[in-house]
Structure formats: C-alpha cells, structure tokens
Scaffold this motif. Structure first.
Motif, PDB file in Angstrom:
ATOM      1  N   VAL A 119      11.845  -2.502 -85.433  1.00 16.81           N
ATOM      2  CA  VAL A 119      11.855  -1.848 -84.127  1.00 16.81           C
ATOM      3  C   VAL A 119      10.979  -2.691 -83.208  1.00 16.81           C
ATOM      4  N   TYR A 120      11.577  -3.296 -82.207  1.00 17.55           N
ATOM      5  CA  TYR A 120      10.842  -4.116 -81.250  1.00 17.55           C
ATOM      6  C   TYR A 120      10.427  -3.243 -80.067  1.00 17.55           C
ATOM      7  N   VAL A 121       9.160  -3.335 -79.685  1.00 18.54           N
ATOM      8  CA  VAL A 121       8.629  -2.573 -78.556  1.00 18.54           C
ATOM      9  C   VAL A 121       8.113  -3.553 -77.506  1.00 18.54           C
ATOM     10  N   ASP A 122       8.527  -3.347 -76.253  1.00 19.26           N
ATOM     11  CA  ASP A 122       8.132  -4.262 -75.181  1.00 19.26           C
ATOM     12  C   ASP A 122       7.868  -3.470 -73.908  1.00 19.26           C
ATOM     13  N   GLU A 123       6.576  -3.278 -73.569  1.00 24.41           N
ATOM     14  CA  GLU A 123       6.246  -2.476 -72.386  1.00 24.41           C
ATOM     15  C   GLU A 123       6.484  -3.210 -71.086  1.00 24.41           C
ATOM     16  N   ARG A 124       6.853  -4.498 -71.149  1.00 25.93           N
ATOM     17  CA  ARG A 124       7.179  -5.231 -69.924  1.00 25.93           C
ATOM     18  C   ARG A 124       8.495  -4.760 -69.326  1.00 25.93           C
ATOM     19  N   ILE A 125       9.319  -4.102 -70.138  1.00 19.93           N
ATOM     20  CA  ILE A 125      10.596  -3.564 -69.660  1.00 19.93           C
ATOM     21  C   ILE A 125      10.455  -2.049 -69.585  1.00 19.93           C
ATOM     22  N   THR A 126      10.522  -1.512 -68.394  1.00 18.66           N
ATOM     23  CA  THR A 126      10.327  -0.071 -68.205  1.00 18.66           C
ATOM     24  C   THR A 126      11.579   0.575 -67.631  1.00 18.66           C
ATOM     25  N   TYR A 127      11.690   1.869 -67.880  1.00 14.42           N
ATOM     26  CA  TYR A 127      12.834   2.654 -67.416  1.00 14.42           C
ATOM     27  C   TYR A 127      12.320   3.851 -66.606  1.00 14.42           C
ATOM     28  N   GLN A 128      12.820   5.043 -66.852  1.00  8.72           N
ATOM     29  CA  GLN A 128      12.478   6.188 -66.013  1.00  8.72           C
ATOM     30  C   GLN A 128      11.052   6.688 -66.251  1.00  8.72           C
ATOM     31  N   GLU A 129      10.488   7.268 -65.191  1.00  3.87           N
ATOM     32  CA  GLU A 129       9.183   7.921 -65.290  1.00  3.87           C
ATOM     33  C   GLU A 129       9.384   9.350 -65.780  1.00  3.87           C
ATOM     34  N   MET A 130       8.529   9.798 -66.696  1.00  7.83           N
ATOM     35  CA  MET A 130       8.705  11.099 -67.334  1.00  7.83           C
ATOM     36  C   MET A 130       7.987  12.213 -66.562  1.00  7.83           C
ATOM     37  N   ASP A 131       8.697  13.333 -66.397  1.00  7.32           N
ATOM     38  CA  ASP A 131       8.065  14.546 -65.876  1.00  7.32           C
ATOM     39  C   ASP A 131       7.380  15.313 -66.989  1.00  7.32           C
ATOM     40  N   GLY A 132       7.942  15.249 -68.199  1.00 10.88           N
ATOM     41  CA  GLY A 132       7.302  15.918 -69.324  1.00 10.88           C
ATOM     42  C   GLY A 132       8.275  16.668 -70.204  1.00 10.88           C
ATOM     43  N   PHE A 133       7.705  17.546 -71.020  1.00 13.66           N
ATOM     44  CA  PHE A 133       8.448  18.297 -72.021  1.00 13.66           C
ATOM     45  C   PHE A 133       8.009  19.758 -71.959  1.00 13.66           C
ATOM     46  N   GLY A 134       8.923  20.670 -72.286  1.00 10.90           N
ATOM     47  CA  GLY A 134       8.539  22.073 -72.234  1.00 10.90           C
ATOM     48  C   GLY A 134       9.661  22.991 -72.659  1.00 10.90           C
ATOM     49  N   ALA A 135       9.580  24.245 -72.219  1.00  9.67           N
ATOM     50  CA  ALA A 135      10.563  25.269 -72.553  1.00  9.67           C
ATOM     51  C   ALA A 135      10.551  26.321 -71.458  1.00  9.67           C
ATOM     52  N   ALA A 136      11.462  27.275 -71.550  1.00  6.91           N
ATOM     53  CA  ALA A 136      11.663  28.244 -70.469  1.00  6.91           C
ATOM     54  C   ALA A 136      10.766  29.470 -70.619  1.00  6.91           C
TER      55      ALA A 136
ATOM     56  N   LEU B 186       2.448  21.044 -72.851  1.00  8.07           N
ATOM     57  CA  LEU B 186       3.744  21.251 -72.205  1.00  8.07           C
ATOM     58  C   LEU B 186       3.586  21.133 -70.693  1.00  8.07           C
ATOM     59  N   SER B 187       4.509  20.415 -70.061  1.00  5.49           N
ATOM     60  CA  SER B 187       4.337  20.122 -68.633  1.00  5.49           C
ATOM     61  C   SER B 187       5.617  20.265 -67.823  1.00  5.49           C
ATOM     62  N   PHE B 188       6.701  20.745 -68.437  1.00  5.48           N
ATOM     63  CA  PHE B 188       7.994  20.851 -67.735  1.00  5.48           C
ATOM     64  C   PHE B 188       8.636  22.169 -68.157  1.00  5.48           C
ATOM     65  N   VAL B 189       8.544  23.176 -67.286  1.00  2.00           N
ATOM     66  CA  VAL B 189       8.890  24.549 -67.655  1.00  2.00           C
ATOM     67  C   VAL B 189       9.939  25.119 -66.710  1.00  2.00           C
ATOM     68  N   ARG B 190      10.870  25.830 -67.297  1.00  2.00           N
ATOM     69  CA  ARG B 190      11.948  26.467 -66.542  1.00  2.00           C
ATOM     70  C   ARG B 190      11.619  27.946 -66.308  1.00  2.00           C
ATOM     71  N   GLN B 191      11.967  28.429 -65.135  1.00  5.96           N
ATOM     72  CA  GLN B 191      11.808  29.843 -64.800  1.00  5.96           C
ATOM     73  C   GLN B 191      13.147  30.337 -64.286  1.00  5.96           C
ATOM     74  N   MET B 192      13.577  31.499 -64.748  1.00  2.00           N
ATOM     75  CA  MET B 192      14.889  32.002 -64.375  1.00  2.00           C
ATOM     76  C   MET B 192      14.810  32.802 -63.071  1.00  2.00           C
ATOM     77  N   ILE B 193      15.700  32.480 -62.149  1.00  2.00           N
ATOM     78  CA  ILE B 193      15.735  33.137 -60.832  1.00  2.00           C
ATOM     79  C   ILE B 193      16.520  34.437 -60.993  1.00  2.00           C
ATOM     80  N   GLY B 194      15.795  35.521 -61.306  1.00  2.00           N
ATOM     81  CA  GLY B 194      16.443  36.775 -61.669  1.00  2.00           C
ATOM     82  C   GLY B 194      16.692  36.824 -63.167  1.00  2.00           C
TER      83      GLY B 194
END
Length: 489
Positions: free
Chosen positions: A63-80, A113-121
């Motif tokens: 598994v080759y890892v190379d931080e010189r190549i970057t992709y999307q910025e993360m908002d985070g992970f979570g649950a509702a 956890l930093s990305f949380v869903r809330q139900m509208i109604g």
C-alpha cells in the motif's frame, strides 16, 4: 588487549551513537485493531516503525501512501440524531451517565463524531407519531406559516444537539425532511402512500418553511451546515413519512423557490440533492441518473452544493460518475443503517468499513453519516407501535440502550470509530494504493500534519502487507476480515 580496547572505543561509541540516532529518526506508527470475531475491539496494539526500504518490495502486497497528492477535504463522520435517538439519550440515562455517553460519542477523547443529521419533522423514529413544523386539522391550510413551530424538537432533539455541540465545537449538522406538511401534498398526509407528492401551488410556501426552519434552529444556537431537499425522493413508504419528488420537480423547486428564498434571506446553509441510494434496488443505474438529470439544469445548479447518497442498493463507485461529470459539486454519504439483515459482526464490519467508509470516501464523500445514533435495546419503541406505523424494528443504532441505561456498542460503532476517532474535521484524503484486491484502504492527512490509514483485509485469507511511505515501509499482518487504523506524524 587494553590498548586495543582504547583504540576501538571511539569507533564503538560512534557506532552506538549512530544506531541510537537511527532509532530516534524512525517514524513510529500507533495501531488500533478490531478483529473480525469481535475478540479485539478498537484495541491498541504494539507500536510499529517505518524502516528504510530493503529494495525487495515484491514479497508482500504493498500500500503506497503519498500525502503530496490530495483529494477532498473531510467534514467528518457521524450518525443521525433522530427523535428516538434523542429520546433514548435524554430519557434513559441519568445526567451523569448521559454526559459520559455524549462525551464518548462527541468528545475529543471519544469517537469525535462531527457530522450529524437531524430530521426536519418526523422520520418514523419519533415518539408520539408523525409531525411536521406546521400541522393543521384536515382541510386547513397555512400559506403564511403562522402556525410554524419547532416546539416538538425542543423536548429532546434540540437539547441533545446542543450537548453534542458543547462536546465538539466543530460539529456540522445537516437537516433532512421525509415529508412536507400533509396539507401541502396531494394526499393530505405525511405518509408516502400512493406516491404522495408536494403540490406545485405550495412550492413557494415550502421554500419559506425551510427558511423558517433554518432561522428557528439558528435562534436555538444550532446553525445548520446543510439541508437535503428530500430524503429518498423516489420511495413512498406507507408506514412512515415520505414524499415522491422527481429530478425535474426537485430542480424546479431549487431554482424557482428554495434557492432564491435562501439567497433573499441571506442563508448560507448548503443545499444537497438526491439523498438516496447508489442504485435503487432493482432499478439498475437509476440512482446514478437522478442526480445527473437534476444537475443538467444550469439554473438549479447555481444553488446546489452537492449530492447525498445512501447504501441500500448499488455500489459507491456511482458517486464518482457524478463527481467526474460535475467535479465542482461535493458529495456526502448521508444515510446507512446497520441491522439484523446484514448478518453478524464480521459482515457488519465489512459493509461499513469496506463499502460505506472506504468505498464512499474513495469515491469523493466529504462526510459519512450513518442512520440512528442510538436506539433502544430490542427496538421496543418501534415494536410497540401498530404494524401500520412501524418503521424498521430490525435496525441498529451505533449504541443500543435499555431503560436502565445499559449500553451495547454495535459493530457500526466500531466501524465508524476506526475513522472518526482519528480523522479530524478538515483532514484531506491523500493518495493510497494497493497492488491487489484483499487489502482495502483509505488514507488522510490531518490539519496538524499527522497521517491516518484505515485498512481492512477483505480477502479470503490472512494477508501480510507493507505500507510504503516517504522512502520507508512497515510490514503488518491482518487476518481475514480484520480492521486496523494506523496513525503517524
């Protein structure tokens, strides 16, 4: 002999110092492991060290890892934070226990956890039945939204979201409606029965409903990072709220109503489209066509920030089709539930680590949000409803909590924690590759420069592999189905 010793001593000391410096210069990796049999659960393992490349890199999968190549910025992970999740946290736990659990879920030493869903109604996971923020007697309407109120959310949902924000100041919350108020629909009901839909004459009213929702939550001290236009817009459930909204209808609503309404009100909350499956059950690539059809509308596209996906059908590669066509549009994974239908611990870890976390993030997801944050143990709050009102009595939360406050942490808890605990908000996905199929992975660089790689052995046998980074490599072995997170500075 003594003379020889003194002659050799400087050389010996130099050799020892060089060896000590070499050891000091080695980069240390911290390792956490969850085994497929559940015997080890996010367990800290002995430290590893990157060694200089031996030159023979053919003996193991790499598994080759190379931080010189970057992709999307993360908002985070979570649950509702569904109604049931908030109710169980708020009512089943005493204050001290609740604070401990919320710290575990959101705190800096917990899952983070930093990305949380809330139900509208209502979503089907509420106590007390279906509700919107503007419910009226049959036959009545309220185009002025005079009766708009988030009062029902103030009992449990809002207090729990406020507590979560206190535990994690970087928490991003996004809202999703399962249905407009019943009086705005062709059936007069919030249920999805019969393909219920939003009547065009109420498009403007519904847009202002969203505006009032965002403003009401802002007033409560809960800013909304984003809203999805409609949860699962091509599914009309009979036992809980739902609403059909075609791609053409969603595009019209965005460009003519909610987009301008947000702009006029000075609301910067993001607009996320689709919020449905990678592929819709037996409908082939229909799930892939829906967002593309919507994004073809150039006027609507001006107001759209990205697309949300679920995992109840299809595969995460479909996200990349959307990204490749519209690379300026972001992508989020907005719902995925654990449940009895997936199988045991091994199968659940595979689904959520391999497909949901690694799969969706390698296909451009900025955030990963699972379904219920917590549920009551045994799903008795669902099972106690009439059959015609039940949602999913076989679903899991990250935690299952009984009325006495006893907690069972589910496989989805450990799957998500393998990412959320180590990948900070604002991290970027970085390049990581593998020569073979068994070792699946995704890698990140955090804002502080630390690196993270999440790895699962998804092959049929145990696997020994190398992680190659910055001119060094480390060898590690994972049994079939095992999951590991490795971090280093």
């Amino acid at each position: 002999m003594k003379k020889l010793f003194w002659l050799l001593l400087p050389h010996l000391l130099a050799t020892m110092m060089a060896h000590a410096q070499e050891e000091k210069d080695k980069t240390k990796l911290d390792v956490w492991l969850t085994t497929a049999d559940g015997g080890k659960l996010l367990a800290k393992q002995p430290d590893l060290f990157f060694e200089k490349d031996s030159g023979d890199m053919k003996t193991h999968e790499i598994v080759y890892v190379d931080e010189r190549i970057t992709y999307q910025e993360m908002d985070g992970f979570g649950a509702a934070m569904t109604g049931t999740a908030a109710y169980v946290l708020n009512r089943y736990l005493n204050p001290a226990r609740r604070d401990s659990v919320m710290t575990e879920l959101f705190g800096s030493e917990g899952m983070r956890l930093s990305f949380v869903r809330q139900m509208i109604g209502a979503s089907g996971y509420e106590i007390g039945g279906d509700y919107s923020y503007d419910d009226l007697p049959t036959g009545k309407t309220d185009t002025g939204l005079v009766h708009f109120s988030i009062r029902k959310d103030q009992a449990d949902v809002i207090p729990m979201l406020k507590t979560a924000r206190l535990k994690n100041s970087e928490l991003k919350i996004f809202g999703s409606p399962c249905s407009a108020p019943g009086w705005m629909k062709n059936t007069g009901s919030m249920r999805g029965t019969g393909g219920s839909f939003l009547l065009p004459r109420y498009y403007d009213t519904y847009a202002r409903y969203f505006v009032k929702y965002v403003q009401a939550y802002e007033k409560e001290g809960i800013p909304l990072y984003a809203v999805t236009i409609q949860n699962e817009p091509e599914f009309g459930p009979e036992t809980y709220p739902g609403m059909i909204m075609t791609a053409r209808e969603q595009a019209d609503f965005i460009k003519n109503n909610i987009g301008p309404a947000f702009a006029d009100a000075g609301i910067s909350t993001k607009l996320i489209i689709f919020d449905h499956n990678w592929g819709l059950y037996s409908a082939g690539d229909k799930g892939f066509k829906y967002p593309l059809e919507l994004l073809e509308d150039s006027i609507a596209r001006k107001y759209i920030d990205g697309t949300g996906f679920h995992n109840y059908g299809g595969s995460p590669e479909l996200q990349s089709f959307v990204h490749d066509k519209y690379p300026g549009m972001d992508i989020w994974f907005t719902e995925g539930s654990g449940g009895e239908w997936i199988g045991g611990f091994r199968e659940s870890m595979k689904e959520f680590v391999s497909r949901v976390i690694i799969g969706s993030v390698r296909n451009w997801s900025k955030g990963v949000c699972l379904w219920n944050l917590v549920l009551d143990k045994g799903n008795m709050l669902q099972k106690s409803k009439r059959p015609e009102d039940q949602n999913c009595a076989a679903c899991y939360g990250l935690m299952m909590i009984d009325p006495s406050g006893n907690i069972t942490r589910m496989p989805e808890y450990y799957a998500l924690a393998h990412a959320s605990k180590f990948v900070a908000s604002g991290a970027k996905r970085i390049a990581s590759s593998s020569r073979h199929d068994s070792i699946e992975n995704v890698a990140f660089i955090n804002p502080d420069g630390s690196k993270v790689i999440l790895v699962i052995n998804n092959g049929k046998t145990d696997a020994t592999f190398r992680i190659a980074w910055n001119g060094g490599n480390v060898v590690y072995k994972l049994r079939q189905g095992d999951v590991a997170t490795l971090t280093w500075n």
